[in-house]
Design an enzyme around this catalytic site. Structure first.
Site, PDB file in Angstrom:
ATOM      1  N   LYS A   1       0.835  -1.202   0.000  1.00  0.00           N
ATOM      2  CA  LYS A   1       0.000   0.000   0.000  1.00  0.00           C
ATOM      3  C   LYS A   1       0.871   1.254   0.000  1.00  0.00           C
ATOM      4  O   LYS A   1       1.961   1.271   0.584  1.00  0.00           O
ATOM      5  CB  LYS A   1      -0.916  -0.019   1.225  1.00  0.00           C
ATOM      6  CG  LYS A   1      -1.972   1.082   1.260  1.00  0.00           C
ATOM      7  CD  LYS A   1      -2.848   0.945   2.494  1.00  0.00           C
ATOM      8  CE  LYS A   1      -3.892   2.040   2.574  1.00  0.00           C
ATOM      9  NZ  LYS A   1      -4.728   1.925   3.798  1.00  0.00           N
TER      10      LYS A   1
ATOM     11  N   SER B   1      -9.515   2.010   3.119  1.00  0.00           N
ATOM     12  CA  SER B   1      -8.704   2.750   2.165  1.00  0.00           C
ATOM     13  C   SER B   1      -7.706   1.899   1.382  1.00  0.00           C
ATOM     14  O   SER B   1      -7.090   2.372   0.435  1.00  0.00           O
ATOM     15  CB  SER B   1      -7.930   3.862   2.893  1.00  0.00           C
ATOM     16  OG  SER B   1      -7.032   3.320   3.857  1.00  0.00           O
TER      17      SER B   1
ATOM     18  N   GLY C   1      -6.719   1.608  10.015  1.00  0.00           N
ATOM     19  CA  GLY C   1      -6.972   2.526  11.119  1.00  0.00           C
ATOM     20  C   GLY C   1      -8.444   2.687  11.415  1.00  0.00           C
ATOM     21  O   GLY C   1      -8.827   3.182  12.469  1.00  0.00           O
ATOM     22  N   GLY C   2      -9.280   2.263  10.458  1.00  0.00           N
ATOM     23  CA  GLY C   2     -10.729   2.311  10.639  1.00  0.00           C
ATOM     24  C   GLY C   2     -11.393   1.308   9.719  1.00  0.00           C
ATOM     25  O   GLY C   2     -12.340   1.626   9.012  1.00  0.00           O
ATOM     26  N   GLY C   3     -10.842   0.091   9.715  1.00  0.00           N
ATOM     27  CA  GLY C   3     -11.371  -0.964   8.850  1.00  0.00           C
ATOM     28  C   GLY C   3     -10.721  -1.032   7.494  1.00  0.00           C
ATOM     29  O   GLY C   3     -11.193  -1.758   6.609  1.00  0.00           O
ATOM     30  N   SER C   4      -9.610  -0.329   7.286  1.00  0.00           N
ATOM     31  CA  SER C   4      -9.066  -0.153   5.941  1.00  0.00           C
ATOM     32  C   SER C   4      -8.455  -1.390   5.315  1.00  0.00           C
ATOM     33  O   SER C   4      -8.195  -1.407   4.116  1.00  0.00           O
ATOM     34  CB  SER C   4      -8.024   0.974   5.938  1.00  0.00           C
ATOM     35  OG  SER C   4      -8.649   2.209   6.157  1.00  0.00           O
TER      36      SER C   4
END
Length: 607
Positions: A205, A281, A302-305
């Site tokens: 990534k 993301s 960091g939030g489901g990425s």
């Protein structure tokens, strides 16, 4: 004087009185010219603050952070009490080399059988090629890493002609890939492959450093201000195992979204339906694996990425315990909710990549005192060795809060199979204060991100950001120091709730997302979009693992009526990756047959 409320301490809350409240976030869905105008208004000195204050008040954030007394002390990063050892696992050392850990991981897997993959009937059912399929093909001289590299390169070079475009990668250097593949091929010719990952193609990534590429985080400009001098810690481990690093994967700019939209490089399309988003993301990482171009990729979560795009693209994505993987050399380094984890086309491959990259930083070892890494014993093809009679925590009202009953039905079907086939017990639980958790997560991820980028924004780079990133930053700028402290008080409170839940269950199970892959509005491709309802649906179940640092995995469990993938999320106790992986292996065996994506490249077909 305004009204305020005083919360009871978490230890005093009677969970029998907790009522589930479905999330109803309110904000306009905007694309195109109207979205550009909205962002310009948000950034205007006076009217912008009025709009942001209205949105925060309308969505309950003002009440939570300005009108509530929270009795708990702040917890600025996840803090875990010492944990009971996992049962029937293999313990590995933090200081073992990645190569040694891979050897241990291989001993935890069923014996490799080419008749189940390379020599299986090619028309009987669709299957993804696994890491061990590539390793066997290389050792058996059915193909070489160089031959595979040339095939992948020819496909990637055709991406620009695809209609619609499929920009899986932001950075790609064919000569660099050939150089790595030639070195790997020589090692196989000499009979000296480094590990099972030698010659395996892995995509990284674009917020993780990987030489010789710059790291942009999905922006067009970050490389101008941040140079890459060496590989990140996790990439260095993969390289030491002989993995071939394919390039830098597309992503939602700076991780500030859950769809994968990126107007800078083009939006990655979902291989199952190119009219739909991949989720984000880690959009390019998920899509390139789902399309068959590589067996695994690295993402940040960091939030489901990692988990959201894995669910929407029909692959497996592992979010490790906070601190289990070393974040050195990533844009997320220093955050309190982020991790680096693998995305893979199978549980086995996610496990192998995890085995290679795990290892806490020296600072995290000192501060977090992680339990020793453990591997599950996946010695049978049905996963029965790994799970025993686990207790599966399920908050039914939350579990069923999805946009289509197809999602909850498919996940429920798997829970029944786990009960019938493995003796797992579904235990009804209550997870309090989900709305407060969402609000605390927004501040906990947003404020550090904004802080790290403020010098660049003040120097004029804000105008070079995409409109949806600028929307997020406008909201983040409105948070005060007291708001941030309140969010960390909520973190401690929510940690207490969850640790108490884990006294009665081994894992918490939910759908990974509250919806399947959303359609990409045509107007969103050029300038992005803001759609708070889609964001809410995609993030509904993932936040506890980030805010509180627990390990979690998304594993495919079927498809909705439109043929779109559905994921089940399994969240475990701190440091209990072995339990999560073992249960996921059983789920993978019980899940329906995998469907071939509309965009798929059969890289290893040797027939």
């Amino acid at each position: 004087m305004g009204k305020y409320q005083v919360m009871k301490r978490a230890s005093e809350v009677d969970l029998s009185t907790v009522k589930y409240k479905a999330e109803t976030m309110k904000a306009p869905h905007l694309t195109g010219l109207s979205f550009k105008l909205f962002v310009n208004l948000l950034e205007a000195p006076l009217i912008g603050s009025l709009i942001v204050d209205y949105l925060k008040k309308d969505n309950g954030m003002t009440k939570i952070f300005r009108n509530t007394v929270i009795p708990e002390e702040p917890m600025f990063r996840p803090e875990f009490p010492s944990q009971e050892p996992e049962h029937d696992v293999v313990i590995v050392g933090e200081d073992e080399s990645p190569i040694d850990r891979l050897e241990t991981a291989l001993k935890c897997l069923p014996q490799y059988d080419p008749s189940r993959s390379l020599h299986a009937d090619p028309v009987s059912s669709f299957r993804y090629w696994k890491i061990r399929d590539y390793a066997y093909a290389y050792r058996s001289k059915l193909t070489t890493p160089l031959q595979v590299a040339k095939r992948i390169i020819s496909i990637i070079e055709e991406f620009g002609y695809d209609k619609p475009p499929t920009p899986f990668l932001i950075r790609f250097d064919a000569n660099e890939v050939i150089k790595q593949a030639e070195a790997s091929t020589r090692r196989f010719e000499q009979g000296n492959p480094i590990s099972v990952l030698d010659g395996i193609f892995v995509t990284i990534k674009d917020d993780i450093d990987c030489l010789p590429h710059p790291t942009n985080g999905g922006t067009t400009w970050l490389h101008e201000d941040r140079s890459v001098e060496k590989d990140s810690a996790v990439v260095s481990k993969l390289r030491s195992c002989g993995a071939i690093l394919l390039g830098k994967a597309n992503m939602h700019e700076l991780g500030m979204g859950t769809t994968g939209n990126n107007s800078n490089y083009g939006t990655t399309r979902n291989p199952h339906d190119p009219k739909r988003y991949t989720g984000g993301s880690s959009s390019g990482s998920a899509a390139i694996v789902a399309a068959g171009l590589c067996s695994a990729a690295l993402g940040t979560d960091g939030g489901g990425s990692v988990r959201i795009p894995s669910a929407l693209c029909g692959i497996t994505g592992l979010k490790t315990t906070y601190g289990r993987t070393d974040m050195t050399g990533s844009l997320c380094e220093g955050g309190t909710v982020e991790i680096i984890g693998p995305l893979a086309s199978s549980l086995e491959d996610a496990f192998l990549v995890y085995a290679a990259i795990l290892g806490s930083s020296s600072a995290d070892r000192y501060n977090l005192k992680p339990s020793p890494p453990c591997f599950p014993k996946l010695l049978s093809h049905n996963g029965s060795n790994a799970i025993g009679s686990l207790r599966l925590g399920k908050y039914t009202k939350w579990f069923n809060d999805v946009s289509s009953s197809d999602i909850s039905d498919k996940c429920e079907d798997i829970l029944k199979l786990l009960s019938n086939n493995h003796g797992c017990k579904v235990v009804e639980i209550v997870v309090p204060e989900l709305e407060e958790m969402r609000a605390a997560h927004v501040i906990s991820i947003g404020s550090p991100t904004l802080s790290s980028l403020t010098p660049y924004c003040e120097a004029g780079k804000n105008s070079k950001l995409s409109y949806d990133t600028r929307t997020s930053f406008a909201i983040f700028r409105s948070f005060s120091a007291s708001d941030y402290i309140a969010a960390q008080c909520l973190r401690r409170r929510l940690m207490e709730y969850h640790l108490n839940i884990f006294k009665d269950v081994d894992v918490i199970v939910t759908p990974t997302t509250g919806m399947t892959a959303p359609v990409i509005p045509p107007d969103a491709l050029k300038n992005g979009e803001t759609n708070i309802q889609v964001t809410t649906d995609l993030m509904r179940f993932v936040l506890a693992a980030n805010l509180l640092g627990f390990p979690a995995i998304s594993v495919p469990v079927g498809y909705d009526k439109e043929g779109l993938p559905i994921g089940l999320q399994i969240m475990g106790r701190p440091w209990a990756e072995a339990t999560v992986l073992g249960l996921a292996a059983a789920v993978e065996e019980l899940a329906p047959v995998t469907k071939k994506p509309a965009i798929f490249y059969d890289i290893l077909n040797t027939n």
